[in-house]
Each structure stands twice: as C-alpha cells, then as structure tokens.
Motif scaffolding. Structure first.
Motif, PDB file in Angstrom:
ATOM      1  N   ARG A 150      81.412 -62.904 -13.149  1.00 19.15           N
ATOM      2  CA  ARG A 150      81.491 -62.573 -12.286  1.00 19.15           C
ATOM      3  C   ARG A 150      82.758 -63.570 -11.259  1.00 19.15           C
ATOM      4  O   ARG A 150      83.756 -63.111 -11.314  1.00 19.15           O
ATOM      5  CB  ARG A 150      80.799 -62.290 -11.080  1.00 19.15           C
ATOM      6  CG  ARG A 150      80.945 -61.784  -9.608  1.00 19.15           C
ATOM      7  CD  ARG A 150      79.503 -62.013  -8.899  1.00 19.15           C
ATOM      8  NE  ARG A 150      80.257 -60.603  -8.133  1.00 19.15           N
ATOM      9  CZ  ARG A 150      80.161 -61.088  -6.603  1.00 19.15           C
ATOM     10  NH1 ARG A 150      79.299 -61.523  -6.185  1.00 19.15           N
ATOM     11  NH2 ARG A 150      80.214 -59.285  -5.476  1.00 19.15           N
ATOM     12  N   ALA A 151      82.833 -64.852 -11.279  1.00 17.85           N
ATOM     13  CA  ALA A 151      83.709 -65.379 -11.268  1.00 17.85           C
ATOM     14  C   ALA A 151      84.606 -65.840 -12.084  1.00 17.85           C
ATOM     15  O   ALA A 151      86.062 -65.105 -11.391  1.00 17.85           O
ATOM     16  CB  ALA A 151      83.212 -66.630 -10.677  1.00 17.85           C
ATOM     17  N   GLN A 163      88.531 -64.253 -10.118  1.00 10.76           N
ATOM     18  CA  GLN A 163      89.052 -65.492  -9.689  1.00 10.76           C
ATOM     19  C   GLN A 163      90.724 -65.012  -9.546  1.00 10.76           C
ATOM     20  O   GLN A 163      91.515 -64.013  -9.605  1.00 10.76           O
ATOM     21  CB  GLN A 163      88.989 -66.216 -10.525  1.00 10.76           C
ATOM     22  CG  GLN A 163      87.958 -67.212 -11.035  1.00 10.76           C
ATOM     23  CD  GLN A 163      88.513 -68.056 -11.604  1.00 10.76           C
ATOM     24  OE1 GLN A 163      89.355 -68.589 -12.310  1.00 10.76           O
ATOM     25  NE2 GLN A 163      87.541 -69.025 -11.424  1.00 10.76           N
ATOM     26  N   THR A 164      90.932 -65.479  -8.021  1.00 11.36           N
ATOM     27  CA  THR A 164      92.791 -64.979  -7.663  1.00 11.36           C
ATOM     28  C   THR A 164      93.241 -66.296  -7.825  1.00 11.36           C
ATOM     29  O   THR A 164      92.494 -67.076  -7.054  1.00 11.36           O
ATOM     30  CB  THR A 164      92.928 -64.329  -6.900  1.00 11.36           C
ATOM     31  OG1 THR A 164      91.843 -62.914  -7.289  1.00 11.36           O
ATOM     32  CG2 THR A 164      94.070 -64.109  -6.475  1.00 11.36           C
ATOM     33  N   ASP A 165      94.152 -66.476  -8.502  1.00  9.94           N
ATOM     34  CA  ASP A 165      94.650 -68.316  -8.583  1.00  9.94           C
ATOM     35  C   ASP A 165      94.164 -69.400  -8.154  1.00  9.94           C
ATOM     36  O   ASP A 165      93.493 -70.590  -7.682  1.00  9.94           O
ATOM     37  CB  ASP A 165      95.463 -68.209  -7.024  1.00  9.94           C
ATOM     38  CG  ASP A 165      96.523 -67.310  -6.989  1.00  9.94           C
ATOM     39  OD1 ASP A 165      97.364 -67.548  -8.206  1.00  9.94           O
ATOM     40  OD2 ASP A 165      97.163 -66.590  -6.029  1.00  9.94           O
ATOM     41  N   GLY A 166      92.833 -69.118  -9.377  1.00 15.64           N
ATOM     42  CA  GLY A 166      92.111 -70.347  -9.653  1.00 15.64           C
ATOM     43  C   GLY A 166      90.926 -70.047  -8.725  1.00 15.64           C
ATOM     44  O   GLY A 166      90.149 -71.036  -8.723  1.00 15.64           O
ATOM     45  N   ILE A 173      85.564 -53.606  -9.736  1.00 16.42           N
ATOM     46  CA  ILE A 173      84.896 -53.408 -10.621  1.00 16.42           C
ATOM     47  C   ILE A 173      83.927 -54.070 -10.871  1.00 16.42           C
ATOM     48  O   ILE A 173      82.273 -53.986 -10.581  1.00 16.42           O
ATOM     49  CB  ILE A 173      85.835 -53.202 -11.404  1.00 16.42           C
ATOM     50  CG1 ILE A 173      85.842 -51.134 -10.764  1.00 16.42           C
ATOM     51  CG2 ILE A 173      84.645 -52.713 -12.581  1.00 16.42           C
ATOM     52  CD1 ILE A 173      86.701 -51.037 -12.119  1.00 16.42           C
ATOM     53  N   ALA A 174      84.215 -55.869 -10.804  1.00 10.97           N
ATOM     54  CA  ALA A 174      83.703 -56.620 -11.498  1.00 10.97           C
ATOM     55  C   ALA A 174      82.277 -57.320 -10.986  1.00 10.97           C
ATOM     56  O   ALA A 174      81.367 -57.256 -10.758  1.00 10.97           O
ATOM     57  CB  ALA A 174      84.178 -57.912 -12.420  1.00 10.97           C
ATOM     58  N   ALA A 175      83.120 -57.462  -9.753  1.00 11.33           N
ATOM     59  CA  ALA A 175      82.347 -57.839  -8.322  1.00 11.33           C
ATOM     60  C   ALA A 175      81.417 -56.979  -7.990  1.00 11.33           C
ATOM     61  O   ALA A 175      79.839 -57.114  -7.996  1.00 11.33           O
ATOM     62  CB  ALA A 175      82.806 -58.211  -7.067  1.00 11.33           C
ATOM     63  N   GLY A 176      81.501 -55.961  -8.073  1.00 18.60           N
ATOM     64  CA  GLY A 176      80.252 -54.746  -7.811  1.00 18.60           C
ATOM     65  C   GLY A 176      79.733 -54.624  -8.762  1.00 18.60           C
ATOM     66  O   GLY A 176      77.915 -54.858  -8.891  1.00 18.60           O
ATOM     67  N   TYR A 177      79.719 -54.510 -10.074  1.00 23.54           N
ATOM     68  CA  TYR A 177      79.044 -54.909 -10.914  1.00 23.54           C
ATOM     69  C   TYR A 177      77.778 -55.334 -11.345  1.00 23.54           C
ATOM     70  O   TYR A 177      76.939 -55.031 -11.669  1.00 23.54           O
ATOM     71  CB  TYR A 177      80.066 -54.010 -12.785  1.00 23.54           C
ATOM     72  CG  TYR A 177      79.284 -53.585 -13.383  1.00 23.54           C
ATOM     73  CD1 TYR A 177      79.338 -52.545 -13.779  1.00 23.54           C
ATOM     74  CD2 TYR A 177      78.434 -54.873 -14.149  1.00 23.54           C
ATOM     75  CE1 TYR A 177      78.178 -52.104 -14.777  1.00 23.54           C
ATOM     76  CE2 TYR A 177      77.678 -53.786 -15.725  1.00 23.54           C
ATOM     77  CZ  TYR A 177      77.804 -52.835 -15.655  1.00 23.54           C
ATOM     78  OH  TYR A 177      77.331 -52.409 -17.267  1.00 23.54           O
ATOM     79  N   LEU A 178      78.758 -56.952 -10.853  1.00 22.47           N
ATOM     80  CA  LEU A 178      77.391 -57.550 -11.669  1.00 22.47           C
ATOM     81  C   LEU A 178      76.751 -58.393 -10.079  1.00 22.47           C
ATOM     82  O   LEU A 178      76.171 -59.323 -10.047  1.00 22.47           O
ATOM     83  CB  LEU A 178      78.156 -59.165 -12.111  1.00 22.47           C
ATOM     84  CG  LEU A 178      78.783 -58.720 -13.221  1.00 22.47           C
ATOM     85  CD1 LEU A 178      79.855 -59.568 -14.089  1.00 22.47           C
ATOM     86  CD2 LEU A 178      77.132 -59.131 -14.055  1.00 22.47           C
TER      87      LEU A 178
END
Length: 196
Positions: free
Chosen positions: A186-187, A191-194, A91-96
């Motif tokens: 967005r980052a 983020q997944t595991d940094g 959702i965040a990736a698409g939104y931004l």
C-alpha cells in the motif's frame, strides 16, 4: 400461483445474483449451495431455474456482477482524484484497506474468486467472466498511466502486487506478516515524493 411481474422477476434475478456474488466471494463457489443462495436472496429454492440454467451460469453472472461493483468503486476513486497518479494511489489505498484483509470478507473478486477461476477449465463461464474482469482492471489502471506498452506493464505490476498482497494478508490474517505485507505494498503505491 400467480405469475410475478416483469419488474419483480428482474428484482428477484438481481437479488439472486447479489446474494451469490457475496456468498461466493466470502466462501468460494464450491462451498455454497443453490439453496443457500436462494435463502440469502429471500426466495425459495424451486425458483432458481427460472432465473439461471445452472450453478455454473450463476457463478459466471455473480462474478461479472462483482467485477462491475468493483469497477464502480474504482470509478468513484478516479472521479475523486485530482490526477491520474492520484487515482492510482486511491485505488491502491482502498484495495489494501484493513477491512478487506479479513478472511471471509466479500471484497474484490480478483482475490476472492481467484481459486475458483484457477480450478475452472478455460472455457468455463466463470473463468471467462473472471478473465474479462481482470482485463478491465488492467485497462483501467493502464488508462491512468502514460500511453503505450509501459503503462500497461505498470498496470499489470500494480494489479499483481495489490492482489498478491491482499491474498497474503488474508491468508495470514491475525499475524504481523500479513499486515506488514499489505502495508508495504500500500505504501509503495501511495507514496508521494517519498512520503507515504
């Protein structure tokens, strides 16, 4: 003049609502006339009042429709995700996404109709539709978290950060700072595991 069928009347109503939703999100409610909406819908100005009692009623309906479309996008991202955490990231990736950062783009109503809703009185139909839409977005994000108040608070923070970043990116479009803000938020939420 012959009457249109019920199906055609419903199609015309949807066309007006869709045209208004796009135009209001691109330019703001006050900057768009009923004649422009009707023209964009491919209809004559005179037919407007057969569908909506006022521009205010149209604005509320168009706002609700825009939030419904946004909810459908979010639901697709949720369905494509492997976990609730992944869904919030999608959702965040698409939104931004960069395409949403361009001013005049008919993107999420939370951003594009914020000024219109903020100027409206508390009982104005547009504002009521806007508040309902934002509330549903918070609930959608909260439902993807752990149960309880912490999840709702996290959802409020995520939505506020995404909206703020997108507003700033649009307001500073063309400047590095806008891209930097949107990329940072967005980052943060993807983020997944940094690793972004």
């Amino acid at each position: 003049m012959p009457r249109v069928s019920k199906a055609q009347a419903e199609a015309n109503h949807r066309a007006i609502e869709e045209a208004a939703s796009r135009l209001f999100r691109e330019r703001g409610v006050d900057a768009v006339t009923i004649a422009e909406v009707m023209s964009a819908a491919g209809l004559t100005h005179g037919g407007f009042y057969g569908h909506f009692p006022s521009k205010e009623a149209l604005a509320a309906s168009a706002c609700a429709a825009a939030f419904d479309a946004s909810r459908e996008k979010w639901q697709r991202r949720i369905a494509d995700a492997g976990s609730p955490a992944s869904a919030r990231q999608r959702i965040a990736a698409g939104y931004l996404a960069p395409a949403n950062q361009k001013p005049g783009t008919a993107t999420c109503p939370t951003v594009t109709l914020a000024s219109d809703a903020a100027r409206a009185e508390a009982a104005h139909p547009l504002r009521l539709a806007y508040v309902a839409g934002v509330s549903r977005q918070v609930k959608t994000l909260a439902d993807l978290g752990e149960s309880g108040a912490r999840s709702r608070a996290d959802a409020c923070v995520q939505l506020a950060a995404m909206v703020g970043a997108l507003l700033l990116a649009r307001a500073t479009h063309g400047d590095r700072i806008g891209r930097e803000i949107a990329a940072a938020v967005r980052a943060h939420f993807t983020q997944t595991d940094g690793v972004p």
